[in-house]
Design an enzyme around this catalytic site. Structure first.
Site, mmCIF file in Angstrom:
data_model
loop_
_atom_site.group_PDB
_atom_site.id
_atom_site.type_symbol
_atom_site.label_atom_id
_atom_site.label_comp_id
_atom_site.label_asym_id
_atom_site.label_seq_id
_atom_site.Cartn_x
_atom_site.Cartn_y
_atom_site.Cartn_z
ATOM 1 N N GLY A 71 -2.447 34.960 40.761
ATOM 2 C CA GLY A 71 -2.217 33.597 40.312
ATOM 3 C C GLY A 71 -1.375 32.792 41.297
ATOM 4 O O GLY A 71 -1.623 31.604 41.518
ATOM 5 N N CYS A 325 15.246 35.663 35.667
ATOM 6 C CA CYS A 325 16.608 36.082 35.992
ATOM 7 C C CYS A 325 16.596 36.443 37.465
ATOM 8 O O CYS A 325 15.844 37.317 37.874
ATOM 9 C CB CYS A 325 17.015 37.320 35.203
ATOM 10 S SG CYS A 325 16.466 37.285 33.499
HETATM 11 C C1 PLP Z 1 1.998 35.077 35.948
HETATM 12 C C2 PLP Z 1 1.762 33.649 36.220
HETATM 13 C C3 PLP Z 1 1.467 33.195 37.516
HETATM 14 C C4 PLP Z 1 1.496 34.112 38.708
HETATM 15 O O1 PLP Z 1 0.409 35.001 38.729
HETATM 16 P P1 PLP Z 1 0.511 36.335 39.629
HETATM 17 O O2 PLP Z 1 -0.863 36.880 39.581
HETATM 18 O O3 PLP Z 1 1.511 37.210 38.958
HETATM 19 O O4 PLP Z 1 0.924 35.902 40.982
HETATM 20 C C5 PLP Z 1 1.194 31.861 37.683
HETATM 21 N N1 PLP Z 1 1.195 30.998 36.659
HETATM 22 C C6 PLP Z 1 1.480 31.383 35.402
HETATM 23 C C7 PLP Z 1 1.459 30.388 34.312
HETATM 24 C C8 PLP Z 1 1.770 32.725 35.148
HETATM 25 O O5 PLP Z 1 2.072 33.103 33.900
#
Ligand code: PLP
Length: 390
Positions: A71, A325
């Protein structure tokens, strides 16, 4: 000791079917998806099958799905790539105060390089006002990035209406849908987004893999250079096993979706009502807004959220404050501060997030354990005032 996991918005356990779908590509089928021989063809086939499954989850065309490392990369790609592709003139970006840091930080990085940035406020329930978006739009606005579902409080933004506005004005529109995928149905056409991010490990897939939906015709520069994979959008040899796992997770999420959402909503509502009944002077953040069905964010004044998370961990319940945190210093959540909570209330907050293996029995255990733990911590709190008995 019994341990229950109520932190699915941080990450989810991988479904056994997902691991099974990955195994061949971690063992015998180790080919590079760009190779011409049979090893390569088998790997390519797995990547393309996964692309179709991810596309189906989003109501998208397979050709519009780009695999990423998660993400965070998908968000960075969308934001930095859209602004880079629009460069050459003054640029302005609109986002909201409750975005994940994987959206806020790339936006702030752009602002350090001269891009104008508007960070829209939210109301007490954590919703962006569409009129605020309309008023923030300028002739030089090149990107609007607003999340579909919030990771701390679960609120669902009016993305469809914002999408209409953006398309009227010809502005690229990105939505971080990482917390929505697998929890509510997503249709990129209905939402009117040009770019949309998801991450496999938030819906029972493996960590380190995600996807960016890129509507055909959207101007978007790559983040990295160095090869032709993912139609020149994302170079580097594909992690075939992870991608195959994401495809399987998308397929399962799609299949389970309406029923699993309802199941989680019933469990979440039971947990929420039970906690509000048993813990005096507590409340749910975002309660009046549309929310994803698995998330509950509750404030229990007079306690320190961190002490609460540790106390519950000792009792076998894994949850979080919802706030990041970092290095020992617990900053109050920027999301809760944006909702207008006092800093001490923001710090007295727990996020409970349910998932596919959460059971009725676990909710019962949580309802026995959490109120008792809060009561104990409140007895130790110098600021706690027992409500007067009427
Ligand atoms: C977890 C999360 C991300 C990051 O995704 P990763 O795959 O862990 O890098 C981005 N946006 C939101 C809203 C998330 O909950």
């Amino acid at each position: 000791m019994k341990r229950i996991y109520l932190d699915h918005n941080a990450t989810t356990p991988m479904a056994p079917e997902v691991l099974a779908a990955m195994m061949p590509y971690l063992t015998g089928e180790f080919g590079n998806a760009s190779s011409i021989h049979a090893y390569g063809q088998n790997a390519r086939e797995a990547v393309e099958r996964a692309r179709s499954s991810v596309a189906a989850l989003l109501g998208a065309r397979a050709a519009d799905i780009v695999f990423t490392s998660g993400g965070t990369e998908a968000n960075n790609h969308a934001i930095l790539g859209a602004v880079s592709a629009a460069s050459g003139k003054a640029t302005h970006v609109i986002t909201s105060a409750i975005e994940h840091i994987a959206v806020l930080d790339p936006c702030r990085a752009l602002a350090r390089h001269g891009v104008e940035l508007t960070i829209l406020p939210v109301d007490r329930d954590g919703l962006v006002n569409v009129e605020d978006v309309r008023r923030a739009i300028r002739p030089e606005t090149v990107l609007i990035t607003i999340m579909l579902a919030n990771n701390e409080i679960g609120t669902i933004q009016p993305i469809e209406e914002i999408g209409k506005l953006a398309s009227e004005k010809g502005i690229v529109f990105h939505a971080d849908a990482v917390q929505a995928a697998g929890k509510i149905s997503i249709d990129v056409e209905k939402l009117g987004v040009d770019l949309l991010s998801i991450s496999a490990h938030k819906f029972c897939g493996p960590k380190g893999v995600g996807a960016l939906y890129v509507r055909k015709g959207t101007k978007l520069d790559p983040l990295m250079y160095g090869g032709h994979s993912e139609r020149d959008r994302r170079p580097g040899t594909e992690d075939v096993a992870a991608i195959a796992g994401m495809g399987k997770a998308a397929e399962l999420a799609h299949k389970n979706l309406p029923a699993e959402g309802e199941r989680l909503r019933m469990l979440r509502d039971r947990l929420e009502r039970g906690l509000l009944d048993r813990v005096p002077q507590s409340w749910v953040n975002g309660a009046r807004a549309p929310r994803v069905p698995n998330t509950s964010n509750l404030t229990f004044p007079f306690i320190e959220g961190e002490a609460m998370v540790i106390a519950l961990d000792l009792k076998g319940i894994a949850c979080s404050m919802g706030a990041a945190c970092s290095s020992g210093a617990v900053e109050p959540s920027h999301v809760l501060m944006a909702l207008g909570l006092a800093a001490e209330d923001a710090r007295a907050t727990l996020r409970l997030s349910l998932g596919h293996q959460t059971t009725e029995e676990e909710i019962g255990f949580a309802l026995e354990t959490i109120p008792a733990a809060i009561d104990r911590l409140r007895q130790l709190s110098p600021t706690y005032k027992k409500p007067a008995i009427a």
